[in-house]
Design an enzyme around this catalytic site. Structure first.
Site, PDB file in Angstrom:
ATOM      1  N   GLU A 177       0.827  -1.210   0.000  1.00 21.44           N
ATOM      2  CA  GLU A 177       0.000   0.000   0.000  1.00 21.44           C
ATOM      3  C   GLU A 177       0.864   1.264   0.000  1.00 21.44           C
ATOM      4  OE1 GLU A 177      -2.999   0.401  -0.574  1.00 21.44           O
ATOM      5  OE2 GLU A 177      -3.613   2.307   0.275  1.00 21.44           O
TER       6      GLU A 177
ATOM      7  N   THR B 297     -11.428   8.412 -12.920  1.00 20.19           N
ATOM      8  CA  THR B 297     -10.475   7.824 -11.984  1.00 20.19           C
ATOM      9  C   THR B 297     -10.881   6.414 -11.539  1.00 20.19           C
ATOM     10  OG1 THR B 297      -9.074   8.314 -10.078  1.00 20.19           O
ATOM     11  CG2 THR B 297     -11.434   8.764  -9.837  1.00 20.19           C
TER      12      THR B 297
HETATM   13  C1  DMJ Z   1     -10.419   3.774  -6.956  1.00 20.62           C
HETATM   14  O1  DMJ Z   1     -11.664   3.875  -6.387  1.00 20.62           O
HETATM   15  C2  DMJ Z   1     -10.066   5.016  -7.718  1.00 20.62           C
HETATM   16  O2  DMJ Z   1      -9.008   4.745  -8.579  1.00 20.62           O
HETATM   17  C3  DMJ Z   1      -9.681   6.160  -6.826  1.00 20.62           C
HETATM   18  O3  DMJ Z   1      -9.261   7.276  -7.546  1.00 20.62           O
HETATM   19  C4  DMJ Z   1      -8.592   5.760  -5.882  1.00 20.62           C
HETATM   20  N1  DMJ Z   1      -8.803   4.510  -5.226  1.00 20.62           N
HETATM   21  C5  DMJ Z   1      -9.433   3.398  -5.890  1.00 20.62           C
HETATM   22  C6  DMJ Z   1      -8.506   2.328  -6.383  1.00 20.62           C
HETATM   23  O4  DMJ Z   1      -7.376   2.127  -5.690  1.00 20.62           O
END
Ligand code: DMJ
Length: 648
Positions: free
Chosen positions: A511, A622
């Site tokens: 992580e 994202t």
């Molecule tokens: C997802 O929900 C999206 O990529 C977000 O921007 C960050 N975290 C998670 C994946 O790790």
């Protein structure tokens, strides 16, 4: 004075002189002021508040932007950063988190706040309600505060398709000619089917699958909305040609996705997963139902922006429209990666509804961020939605900051390169990041450190590994003399992130990894060793492949497939693991919805030809939901660039 007035108590009744009483009272009041001052007025007093307020103020929603709950819990909420994303990937932990303080939205204080504590019990109650109510009812509902926001649904889908430069699914669904790559792509498709089938068998309609216990997980991130894995999977199933599965998903959305939930949701998570997922499904398939759904949902998010500055708060009750800041966020602040990750979806909500309100909301955020003074040109992670000032000077390209930067360059690209403001802000931010955060380790690895008021923390989160992809997609549009530099920077970051994988026993990355105390791209703390099926490293491989065609990115992607198969695949799905350095893995019993939406989609694209969702036409939000480039002049005119000789 007070004592004198009390009947039956003489001035000397307590054996104290007036002056002594006065001094005593003064001392007492000073003590009380000090205690309450510490509790309420000292900066970042969240921990104290939790101790004092947990029993009296319930907090049904305790989520943030990521499923990072394990880390936060293990760290014992040592700092606000680690309290971000308190989404429980594990249902049993969510109850511990319900005691965080919450603040009613300034503008919504007058509203009846239907505060309901009770996490899973409430969720179950709401689940049964959602089962019995017809989902189509959603489409007739508008929230009272924003009635009429979605007025026009006459978006011309056929015209939109003609404004794409290429067919979305390429000539042959992106089928690669090279047999090995094709075989690898088939493997990824099989993984998706396996993950999906198990979700369907054991967790249908819930948000995520728990593959070890073979049941569903609801959590408290989505305000009572259900089926996160279904909505997140729609476009992945569709582009992979898993049509039976896609049709099941579509039917569930049509008949069972109940948007009349009254729970408290993360604005950010609902936006990137549900709004993003439905928008993509609509643009890819032209199914009007997805558009109707997403417009209803979009309207329900608008009240979160009713703050003195228009910067939305992090939590919103989807029923009442009441909004809150996260209890863990310093001084009621909003989070950069949350309010800064709405732009792409909101622009499309305006496109589809022909109602500018969504674009207005996100442009207002943009305006404030552009204007505000930035320390060393950097954007801190916490901002007050009341004063519009930064609350702390912590800067990160990982958690809390990440997708804000991503959305700047993607806003520019999605605007058909017309959004000059986004472009300028992106390249200036990148310059500041390079000047202040980008570091080279003694072993020669380039990484993005975190910044705390000028002091560097030599740590890089898995989340920050998206930045290789971000830098490479922006390489062509900055100053021409910087193009090669950006390509190199993107390659170096992606290399570092690959190192964080290859230096572990499982070949999966932790992580967070560090570059101090002798560490080079490895996690030094136990609490940083987990991997929850995150996509960011693979996401960067995919972009690097598309823009450089260096075969090593496909090889690295394949290494990740093998590691996922070996360590994360269990009998009934895929699971995160608790320690990437352990030879014998321990599973966390959670198949995150972003595994289906992002990790597997990026892998599939990595092993596909570039004409599957070509980057000239599509920008990924994202959560990896593809959104089309908005070609205003084409959409508003007669235009049409689509080459109809190619297949869909
Ligand atoms: C997802 O929900 C999206 O990529 C977000 O921007 C960050 N975290 C998670 C994946 O790790």
């Amino acid at each position: 004075m007070v004592f004198r007035k009390l009947p039956g108590v003489s001035a000397s009744g307590m054996g104290l002189r007036l002056s002594q009483k006065f001094v005593f009272l003064l001392f007492l009041s000073g003590l009380v002021t000090l205690c309450f001052g510490a509790l309420f007025f000292l900066p970042d007093s969240v921990r104290l508040k939790r101790i004092f307020l947990s029993k009296t103020e319930s907090q049904p929603v305790t989520v943030g932007s990521e499923n990072d709950v394990r880390e936060h819990l293990k760290k014992g909420a040592k700092d606000p950063e680690h309290l971000r994303g308190i989404t429980s990937a594990k249902g049993e932990t969510s109850t511990k988190l319900k005691a965080l303080s919450r603040k009613p939205s300034v503008t919504n204080e007058a509203k009846t706040d239907k505060k309901v504590a009770g996490g899973e019990a409430l969720e179950d109650m709401m689940l049964s309600r959602s089962k019995t109510e017809s989902a189509s009812k959603d489409e007739k509902v508008t929230s009272s505060s924003n009635q009429g926001a979605n007025t026009d649904t006459s978006f011309d889908y056929n015209k939109f398709k003609k404004c794409l430069l290429k067919p979305p699914l390429g000539i042959e669904h992106g089928k690669p000619s090279d047999p090995q790559t094709l075989q690898r792509r088939e493997k990824v498709k099989e993984m998706m089917k396996f993950a999906w089938d198990n979700y369907k068998s054991f967790a249908w309609g819930k948000n995520e699958l728990r593959p070890l216990t073979r049941n569903g997980h609801i959590g408290n991130m989505f305000g009572g909305l259900r089926g996160a894995s279904i909505v997140d999977s729609l476009d992945t199933l569709y582009i992979m040609g898993l049509m039976d599965e896609y049709n099941d998903a579509k039917e569930w959305v049509e008949t069972s996705l109940d948007l009349n939930s009254n729970g408290e949701a993360s604005l950010f998570e609902v936006n990137i997963r549900y709004v993003g997922g439905l928008l993509s499904a609509y643009y890819l398939t032209g199914e009007e139902m997805f558009k109707r759904k997403v417009m209803v949902l979009g309207e329900k998010l608008l009240p979160a922006f009713n703050t003195p500055t228009g910067i939305p708060r992090g939590v919103i009750n989807l029923g009442s429209g009441t909004s809150w800041s996260w209890g863990w966020a310093s001084a009621g602040s909003s989070i950069l990666a949350e309010f800064g990750t709405l732009h792409l979806e909101f622009v499309h909500l305006s496109e589809l509804s022909n109602n500018g309100i969504y674009t207005e909301k996100v442009m207002n955020i943009r305006k404030l961020l552009n204007k505000i003074e930035k320390p060393h040109g950097l954007y801190p992670n916490f901002l007050s939605p009341v004063s519009g000032n930064w609350v702390q000077h912590h800067v990160s390209i990982g958690g809390l900051g990440d997708s804000f930067y991503e959305y700047l360059i993607k806003s520019y690209l999605m605007s058909d390169k017309t959004d000059e403001e986004a472009k300028t802000m992106y390249y200036s931010a990148l310059e500041a990041i390079e000047a202040n955060l980008v570091q080279k380790s003694p072993g020669g690895l380039t990484y993005m450190a975190e910044w705390r008021g000028g002091i560097l923390d030599h740590k890089m989160g898995h989340l920050a590994c998206f930045s290789g992809g971000m830098v490479v997609i922006g390489a062509d549009d900055g100053a021409p003399e910087k193009r090669q530099h950006y390509l190199d920077l993107a390659a170096e970051i992606t290399h570092t992130c690959h190192e964080s994988y290859s230096r572990s026993a499982t070949k999966l990355g932790p992580e967070a990894f560090r570059f101090d105390g002798g560490a080079e791209a490895t996690a030094t703390r136990l609490s940083d060793r987990y991997y929850i099926l995150r996509p960011e490293v693979i996401e960067s491989y995919m972009y690097m492949w598309r823009l450089t065609h260096d075969p090593k990115y496909r090889e690295w992607g394949w290494e990740a497939v093998e590691a996922l198969e070996q360590h994360c695949r269990v009998e009934a799905g895929f699971s995160g693991i608790r320690d990437v350095y352990a030879q014998t893995v321990s599973h966390d019993n959670m198949q995150q919805s972003f595994f289906l939406s992002e990790t597997l989609k990026y892998l599939y694209l990595l092993f596909s030809d570039d004409d599957l969702l070509p980057l000239e036409d599509w920008v990924f939000n994202t959560e990896a939901h593809p959104l089309p480039v908005v070609r205003k002049s084409c959409l508003q005119g007669e235009g049409g660039t689509h080459d109809k000789t190619t297949s869909e």
